[in-house]
Design a protein around this motif. Structure first.
Motif, PDB file in Angstrom:
ATOM      1  N   ASP A  43       0.829  -1.156   0.028  1.00 51.31           N
ATOM      2  CA  ASP A  43       0.029   0.011   0.006  1.00 51.31           C
ATOM      3  C   ASP A  43       0.982   1.168  -0.156  1.00 51.31           C
ATOM      4  N   ASP A  44       0.400   2.391  -0.575  1.00 49.43           N
ATOM      5  CA  ASP A  44       1.258   3.602  -0.441  1.00 49.43           C
ATOM      6  C   ASP A  44       1.393   3.876   0.945  1.00 49.43           C
ATOM      7  N   SER A  45       0.633   3.561   1.689  1.00 45.59           N
ATOM      8  CA  SER A  45       1.185   4.043   3.173  1.00 45.59           C
ATOM      9  C   SER A  45       2.193   3.440   3.867  1.00 45.59           C
ATOM     10  N   GLU A  47       5.230   3.284   1.636  1.00 49.88           N
ATOM     11  CA  GLU A  47       6.010   4.105   0.917  1.00 49.88           C
ATOM     12  C   GLU A  47       6.986   3.356   0.403  1.00 49.88           C
ATOM     13  N   ALA A  55       8.531   3.551   6.878  1.00 44.31           N
ATOM     14  CA  ALA A  55       8.088   2.462   6.637  1.00 44.31           C
ATOM     15  C   ALA A  55       8.353   1.258   7.465  1.00 44.31           C
ATOM     16  N   LYS A  58       6.715   0.184  10.498  1.00 44.31           N
ATOM     17  CA  LYS A  58       5.222  -0.421  10.122  1.00 44.31           C
ATOM     18  C   LYS A  58       5.408  -1.861   9.731  1.00 44.31           C
ATOM     19  N   ASN A 335       6.180   0.471  -4.973  1.00 39.74           N
ATOM     20  CA  ASN A 335       5.375  -0.292  -3.971  1.00 39.74           C
ATOM     21  C   ASN A 335       6.044  -1.705  -3.811  1.00 39.74           C
TER      22      ASN A 335
END
Length: 548
Positions: A43-45, A47, A55, A58, A335
């Motif tokens: 996902d873009d979140s 990065e 990132a 995460k 991604n």
């Protein structure tokens, strides 16, 4: 990161001679669960999952929770989920370079003519009338009687080299084993050898066919920060300039010097080749910001019930390129859905399968490596600083960019002919009505380009396999088209994104095979063996003595 065709009939016949195995119970491997994991991780979140970015925590959080839910324990040092990997980050800033030949200066356009990086400088780098020398393939291989430098002093000069091995375009010479790439053909070797020769820099001439990837991949992979393990003096190991020249700019360079690049490429295939003065100098420079960072391997462990000190390893790299230059659509997040969200998702799914099965007699360890895209740094760090001794690491399976194009009639061994793990793979594959295929492009050197290799160098048998491209739906033609589309439009590009249209059937079959091989080893006393012809057999034989 590609698929491969069916194998020769002789190899298939050989595979059928392997004794039958007691197959572990077929696990519940879910394509939907793996797809959901890839969707989150790419996902873009996140990065682009760049190392030492927001990132990274995460990724660690997502994977540690997933492994815990599967029933695994923290497998890192001190009972943590991670192993700290100390790296140095090198960022090149404001590069301005030009070539001078025959009194004419030509500016080099960054990203178009040249890509500039370094892991060998801690501060500013400058060049003033620095000579360029063409040294063919840049190889020094005494055991093959090969020396591209021929005693020519290249200290303080820029060496210009070709990618791959001298045999690539002339496999009949078989000086380097024919078409299959040796380590001498890898860009990593070119940079290392130039530093050993005392060069001020290296420029590799890009060749899409010989490199097995296009200029866009070079630009995306080397334009951002570069990483290495922390070394007291990096200039002792690498040069101040580690760059690539586009094919077009290389052609122009040689032409301006009055030289025929095509003819010199042919000459470089000969053991008699001698370095050529390009009558050209490099001018300009750039600033280098170097800082030490800490990234992390993520490690989970399911302890064995009888032989907990013996380990079966599964590995996949969690990192990707992160954020880079925007593409034509303005997308700047790389991604990494296929590369390598799929491999990480497979780690999680395998952990779920082992967590639901009877407890293994040997320990099973899942490692999500950092720094693969920067040169296999996380796996190299682990192999040099193993949490679980390598002499008691039974074997391992590496997963990198798995098949999302559908079920296949075959599965491919990358760098085939190395160990008995291939026999197990062939036996379990036949139960799926599939056949084993050899590496279709050994000249691309994929065997040296993923996280199993640091283990292999130290003698641990590792399997690196891929779903083949002979698809159930559409055959080889469809598989070839899908592979080409991925490599041309997605590999190391912003468009490597998750898709709801993926056909996960092939990935499910492949991950099932990986489970069966690992489960067989985890419930046995077997130690997979290197082939007698493998160059890695000696290292394993030594570690076997250490086990006694």
């Amino acid at each position: 990161m590609s698929f491969r065709p069916v194998m020769a009939a002789s190899l298939l016949a050989l595979a059928f001679c392997v004794p039958a195995l007691a197959a572990p119970k077929t696990p519940d491997i879910s394509g939907a669960r793996m797809s959901a994991d890839v969707k989150v991780l790419s996902d873009d979140s996140f990065e682009g999952r760049g190392i030492n970015t927001p990132a990274e925590p995460k990724v660690i959080d997502y994977l540690s929770k997933g492994f815990a839910a599967a029933g695994f324990q923290p497998g890192g040092p001190g009972g943590e989920w991670t192993q700290a990997v100390k790296l140095r980050q090198f960022t090149v800033q404001n590069p301005t370079l030009s070539l001078s030949s025959g009194g004419k200066a030509t500016a080099l356009m960054l990203g178009t003519d040249i890509v500039v990086s370094t892991r060998g400088a801690l501060g500013d780098v400058s060049f003033k009338d620095t000579p360029l020398v063409f040294v063919g393939y840049g190889v020094t291989a005494p055991e093959r009687g090969w020396d591209d430098f021929k005693g020519v002093d290249v200290k303080g000069k820029i060496v210009v080299v070709l990618i791959n091995d001298p045999d690539f375009y002339a496999p009949e010479a078989s000086t380097f084993g024919g078409k299959a790439m040796t380590y001498y053909g890898r860009w990593t070797y070119k940079y290392e050898e130039a530093a050993r020769q005392g060069a001020a820099g290296v420029l590799i001439i890009h060749d899409t066919t010989a490199a097995s990837y296009g200029w866009g991949t070079v630009k995306n992979s080397w334009s951002g920060p570069q990483f290495d393990i922390v070394r007291p003096d990096p200039s002792q190991h690498f040069t101040g300039l580690e760059g690539w020249l586009s094919a077009e700019s290389a052609q122009s360079l040689f032409a301006q010097a009055g030289l025929d690049l095509a003819a010199l490429k042919v000459a470089a295939r000969s053991i008699d080749f001698r370095p050529v003065d390009l009558k050209t100098t490099l001018n300009g420079g750039y600033q280098v910001t170097a800082k030490e960072i800490v990234s992390h391997n993520i490690i989970a462990r399911l302890p064995g019930t009888k032989h907990a000190d013996e380990t079966v390893v599964y590995g996949a790299h969690w990192d990707h390129i992160g954020i880079g230059a925007p593409d034509a659509n303005g997308d700047k997040i790389f991604n990494g859905a296929v590369d390598n969200g799929t491999g990480v998702a497979a780690l999680l799914e395998l952990a779920r399968a082992f967590g639901k099965a009877p407890k293994p007699e040997r320990s099973v360890v899942m490692i999500a490596f950092t720094g693969e895209e920067s040169g296999l740094l996380g796996s190299e760090y682990y192999a040099a600083n193993p949490v679980y001794p390598l002499e008691k690491t039974v074997a391992g399976i590496n997963m990198d960019a798995l098949n999302v194009s559908g079920a296949t009639k075959n599965i491919v061994v990358v760098g085939n002919g190395q160990s008995s793990l291939e026999d197990d793979l062939g036996t379990f594959a036949r139960a799926q009505n599939r056949i084993l295929s050899p590496d279709e492009k050994p000249e691309a050197g994929y065997f040296f380009r993923s996280d199993h290799f640091p283990f292999v160098k130290r003698g641990v048998p590792m399997l690196y396999a891929k779903g083949g491209k002979d698809l159930i739906k559409g055959g080889i033609a469809a598989g070839t088209a899908k592979e080409a589309e991925y490599r041309d439009k997605r590999y190391h590009q912003a468009d490597d994104e998750w898709s709801a249209d993926w056909d996960m059937a092939g990935m499910v079959e492949d991950v099932t095979l990986y489970y069966q091989i690992g489960a067989k080893l985890a419930h046995s006393r077997e130690w997979p063996q290197w082939r007698a012809t493998s160059e890695f057999k000696t290292a394993r034989d030594t570690s076997a003595d250490q086990r006694k």
